[in-house]
Design a protein around this motif. Sequence first.
Motif, PDB file in Angstrom:
ATOM      1  N   ALA A  13      40.416  33.402  37.050  1.00  0.00           N
ATOM      2  CA  ALA A  13      41.028  33.688  38.348  1.00  0.00           C
ATOM      3  C   ALA A  13      41.594  32.414  38.960  1.00  0.00           C
ATOM      4  N   ILE A  16      44.897  31.577  37.260  1.00  0.00           N
ATOM      5  CA  ILE A  16      45.956  32.461  37.755  1.00  0.00           C
ATOM      6  C   ILE A  16      46.381  32.023  39.155  1.00  0.00           C
ATOM      7  N   ASN A  17      45.413  31.663  39.966  1.00  0.00           N
ATOM      8  CA  ASN A  17      45.685  31.191  41.325  1.00  0.00           C
ATOM      9  C   ASN A  17      46.591  29.958  41.297  1.00  0.00           C
ATOM     10  N   SER A  27      43.773  37.011  42.550  1.00  0.00           N
ATOM     11  CA  SER A  27      43.591  36.542  41.179  1.00  0.00           C
ATOM     12  C   SER A  27      42.339  37.130  40.561  1.00  0.00           C
TER      13      SER A  27
END
Length: 98
Positions: A13, A16-17, A27
């Motif tokens: 996550a 992705i962030n 995310s």
Amino acid sequence: MRSMSTLTRADLADAINRKMGLSRAESLGLVESILGHMSDALAGGENVKISGFGTFLLRDKAQRIGRNPKTGVEVPITPRRVMTFRASQMLKDRVAKG
């Protein structure tokens, strides 16, 4: 000596962030959604293939006779479904390079 760290959902996550600019909550929701779809497909009897990464395969194993190694007593092993992972050639090459 190589490091034995683990990649977690939070790490995915966070990546992705950083790369996509989504919020941390979005995310994490995206990661959870993808993993949920994969889990549902596998639970429903489907194989999951991620191109360039690998394939999660389901296999049904038949009942068989096992043996307790300590006592030698034979015991039946019940039939079951198992999941295996077969890495793609791209992933194998990348891991081999380090």
